[in-house]
Design an enzyme around this catalytic site. Structure first.
Site, PDB file in Angstrom:
ATOM      1  N   HIS A  74       5.958 100.523  16.661  1.00  0.00           N
ATOM      2  CA  HIS A  74       4.906  99.697  17.264  1.00  0.00           C
ATOM      3  C   HIS A  74       5.340  98.255  17.562  1.00  0.00           C
ATOM      4  O   HIS A  74       5.312  97.799  18.708  1.00  0.00           O
ATOM      5  CB  HIS A  74       3.691  99.650  16.333  1.00  0.00           C
ATOM      6  CG  HIS A  74       3.216 100.989  15.875  1.00  0.00           C
ATOM      7  ND1 HIS A  74       2.557 101.865  16.713  1.00  0.00           N
ATOM      8  CD2 HIS A  74       3.304 101.612  14.676  1.00  0.00           C
ATOM      9  CE1 HIS A  74       2.244 102.951  16.038  1.00  0.00           C
ATOM     10  NE2 HIS A  74       2.688 102.829  14.812  1.00  0.00           N
ATOM     11  N   ASP A  75       5.660  97.535  16.509  1.00  0.00           N
ATOM     12  CA  ASP A  75       5.775  96.082  16.653  1.00  0.00           C
ATOM     13  C   ASP A  75       7.019  95.672  17.424  1.00  0.00           C
ATOM     14  O   ASP A  75       6.977  94.735  18.243  1.00  0.00           O
ATOM     15  CB  ASP A  75       5.737  95.425  15.266  1.00  0.00           C
ATOM     16  CG  ASP A  75       4.384  95.596  14.593  1.00  0.00           C
ATOM     17  OD1 ASP A  75       3.449  96.074  15.258  1.00  0.00           O
ATOM     18  OD2 ASP A  75       4.254  95.247  13.408  1.00  0.00           O
ATOM     19  N   ASP A 123       2.245  90.641  10.086  1.00  0.00           N
ATOM     20  CA  ASP A 123       1.658  91.006   8.775  1.00  0.00           C
ATOM     21  C   ASP A 123       2.704  91.885   8.090  1.00  0.00           C
ATOM     22  O   ASP A 123       2.508  93.071   7.924  1.00  0.00           O
ATOM     23  CB  ASP A 123       0.312  91.724   8.932  1.00  0.00           C
ATOM     24  CG  ASP A 123       0.366  92.995   9.756  1.00  0.00           C
ATOM     25  OD1 ASP A 123       1.242  93.120  10.656  1.00  0.00           O
ATOM     26  OD2 ASP A 123      -0.459  93.907   9.521  1.00  0.00           O
ATOM     27  N   ASP A 152       7.237  98.219  10.106  1.00  0.00           N
ATOM     28  CA  ASP A 152       7.614  98.095  11.521  1.00  0.00           C
ATOM     29  C   ASP A 152       7.657  96.629  11.964  1.00  0.00           C
ATOM     30  O   ASP A 152       8.429  96.273  12.853  1.00  0.00           O
ATOM     31  CB  ASP A 152       6.708  98.927  12.435  1.00  0.00           C
ATOM     32  CG  ASP A 152       5.269  98.496  12.404  1.00  0.00           C
ATOM     33  OD1 ASP A 152       4.746  98.171  11.327  1.00  0.00           O
ATOM     34  OD2 ASP A 152       4.645  98.470  13.483  1.00  0.00           O
ATOM     35  N   ASP A 153       6.884  95.762  11.305  1.00  0.00           N
ATOM     36  CA  ASP A 153       7.014  94.322  11.562  1.00  0.00           C
ATOM     37  C   ASP A 153       8.436  93.870  11.210  1.00  0.00           C
ATOM     38  O   ASP A 153       9.026  93.040  11.921  1.00  0.00           O
ATOM     39  CB  ASP A 153       6.041  93.504  10.703  1.00  0.00           C
ATOM     40  CG  ASP A 153       4.594  93.899  10.879  1.00  0.00           C
ATOM     41  OD1 ASP A 153       4.218  94.979  10.390  1.00  0.00           O
ATOM     42  OD2 ASP A 153       3.842  93.126  11.498  1.00  0.00           O
ATOM     43  N   ASN A 164      -5.559 105.201  15.135  1.00  0.00           N
ATOM     44  CA  ASN A 164      -4.782 105.612  13.955  1.00  0.00           C
ATOM     45  C   ASN A 164      -5.456 105.249  12.631  1.00  0.00           C
ATOM     46  O   ASN A 164      -4.950 105.622  11.579  1.00  0.00           O
ATOM     47  CB  ASN A 164      -3.333 105.086  14.006  1.00  0.00           C
ATOM     48  CG  ASN A 164      -3.253 103.572  14.076  1.00  0.00           C
ATOM     49  OD1 ASN A 164      -4.269 102.886  14.108  1.00  0.00           O
ATOM     50  ND2 ASN A 164      -2.034 103.051  14.128  1.00  0.00           N
ATOM     51  N   GLU A 195      -7.314 101.481  16.666  1.00  0.00           N
ATOM     52  CA  GLU A 195      -5.946 101.192  16.196  1.00  0.00           C
ATOM     53  C   GLU A 195      -6.049 100.140  15.080  1.00  0.00           C
ATOM     54  O   GLU A 195      -6.932  99.271  15.104  1.00  0.00           O
ATOM     55  CB  GLU A 195      -5.123 100.692  17.389  1.00  0.00           C
ATOM     56  CG  GLU A 195      -3.680 100.318  17.085  1.00  0.00           C
ATOM     57  CD  GLU A 195      -3.525  98.959  16.444  1.00  0.00           C
ATOM     58  OE1 GLU A 195      -2.599  98.783  15.638  1.00  0.00           O
ATOM     59  OE2 GLU A 195      -4.360  98.072  16.737  1.00  0.00           O
ATOM     60  N   ASN A 203      -4.528  97.264  13.997  1.00  0.00           N
ATOM     61  CA  ASN A 203      -4.582  95.801  14.137  1.00  0.00           C
ATOM     62  C   ASN A 203      -5.921  95.334  14.702  1.00  0.00           C
ATOM     63  O   ASN A 203      -6.444  94.283  14.299  1.00  0.00           O
ATOM     64  CB  ASN A 203      -3.439  95.299  15.030  1.00  0.00           C
ATOM     65  CG  ASN A 203      -2.102  95.395  14.335  1.00  0.00           C
ATOM     66  OD1 ASN A 203      -2.027  95.448  13.109  1.00  0.00           O
ATOM     67  ND2 ASN A 203      -1.028  95.432  15.120  1.00  0.00           N
TER      68      ASN A 203
HETATM   69  C1  BDR Z   1       0.057  98.478  13.713  1.00  0.00           C
HETATM   70  O1  BDR Z   1      -0.592  98.496  12.444  1.00  0.00           O
HETATM   71  C2  BDR Z   1       0.293  98.103  11.428  1.00  0.00           C
HETATM   72  O2  BDR Z   1       0.212  98.988  10.340  1.00  0.00           O
HETATM   73  C3  BDR Z   1       1.672  98.091  12.035  1.00  0.00           C
HETATM   74  O3  BDR Z   1       2.473  97.073  11.467  1.00  0.00           O
HETATM   75  C4  BDR Z   1       1.416  97.850  13.497  1.00  0.00           C
HETATM   76  O4  BDR Z   1       1.371  96.479  13.782  1.00  0.00           O
HETATM   77  C5  BDR Z   1       0.096  99.883  14.274  1.00  0.00           C
HETATM   78  O5  BDR Z   1      -1.193 100.366  14.483  1.00  0.00           O
HETATM   79 CA    CA Z   2       2.194  94.817  12.172  1.00  0.00          CA
END
Ligand code: BDR
Ligand code: CA
Length: 315
Positions: A239-240, A9, A13-14, A159, A165, A167
């Protein structure tokens, strides 16, 4: 070489995960499927294409998937975390993705046949596309070597809420479908991604690098700013890319029990919480007989430095 299909998505970080997958010589990036999440799917596809082209991988197939959650409720994006364009204000909105006429589900299924037994499915957004692929073909797990998700939190706080979390919270029902499928799955959640941190020192190295490095430094400014507002420190979870690294063996896991994980799909405050059956004192958790979910709780340090070097030194 690990054949990786990335379901993204594409937010900030992706983008780092895509760059790492495209640049690392032990990864063959065979496709990117786009899911809603950080941004809408059209922008996610543009961002993915822009990032792939930046490092000369514009030929990687890109396919658009779900525009919102499995239960039909409205999509909620994350502009505060990733910017309105998903790339911290640095997206080139004029990019036109070349889409091969396949949907994300069709691309996932086609690659699962073409690369049967060797495909690593790495999903780093809401799990709507992967759940839809399972709906379309329940035999998918027979052909996929392994699934790795960035998502959830076993013991760490969430988060987007205390419990969840992002996703998983975006589409808990889809996550439960993916966890219920008969494949072996690795969960790389906040327990470990919030210990794999990108800092301004990394940004400086990226800014001194080539085009991919300078782009990464630019988009990370927004991301570090968001984390500073949230945690008080200019350091963001990687993260990703960490999920990709675990999937492709770029980083060694040092604590990752195999247990059952379920998702809270209630509509109360715990919605989206991942419940991992960790029993006993911290770090002593036994693997569970018959369980299929490997929950990564610790990795060896140093992956972020290696990732930054890889991206910064790309020409
Ligand atoms: C995940 O949520 C998205 O905002 C980031 O790309 C990551 O995949 C972290 O919680
Ligand atoms: Ca992501």
């Amino acid at each position: 070489m690990t054949a990786v299909l990335l379901d993204v998505d594409t937010g900030i970080d992706d983008a780092l995960a895509i760059l790492t997958a495209a640049l690392h010589d032990s990864i063959e990036l065979v496709g990117c499927t786009i899911v809603w999440g950080n941004t809408d799917v059209a922008q996610g596809a543009r961002n993915t294409t822009e990032v792939l082209r930046l490092v000369g991988h514009g030929d990687v197939p890109v396919a658009i998937g779900a525009a919102g959650p499995r239960d039909g409720s409205p999509a909620r994006f994350s502009p505060e975390v990733h910017g309105d364009d998903g790339l911290g204000g640095f997206a080139d909105r004029s990019v036109e993705p070349v889409l091969g006429g396949e949907s994300a589900v069709e691309l996932i299924l086609r690659l699962s046949h073409e690369r049967a037994g060797e495909l690593e499915l790495v999903a780093v957004g809401p799990l709507t596309n992967v759940a839809a692929a399972l709906d379309a073909d329940p035999s998918l797990p027979e052909r996929v070597r392994h699934v790795t998700i960035m998502g959830g939190a076993a013991l760490a706080p969430g988060n987007v809420s205390d419990a969840a979390e992002a996703n998983i919270w975006h589409d808990p029902e889809a996550a439960q479908v993916v966890l219920d499928a008969s494949w072996d799955l690795t969960m790389v959640g906040l327990d470990v991604t919030m210990t794999s941190l990108i800092t301004d020192a990394h940004r400086e190295r990226l800014a001194a690098g080539g085009a991919a490095g300078r782009f990464s430094a630019a988009i990370l400014d927004h991301y570090l700013g968001y984390y500073e507002g949230w945690t008080g420190t200019r350091a963001s979870g990687n993260h990703d890319a960490l999920a990709l690294a675990v999937a492709a063996g770029l980083v060694r896991t040092t604590l990752s029990p195999i247990v059952d994980v379920t998702v809270d799909c209630s509509h109360g405050p715990a919605r989206g919480r991942t419940v991992a059956e960790l029993e006993g004192e911290w770090g002593t958790w036994p693997d569970r007989e018959g369980a299929r979910h490997r929950v990564v709780m610790e990795v060896e340090p140093g992956f972020e430095d290696a990732m930054v070097e890889l991206i910064a030194s790309a020409r």
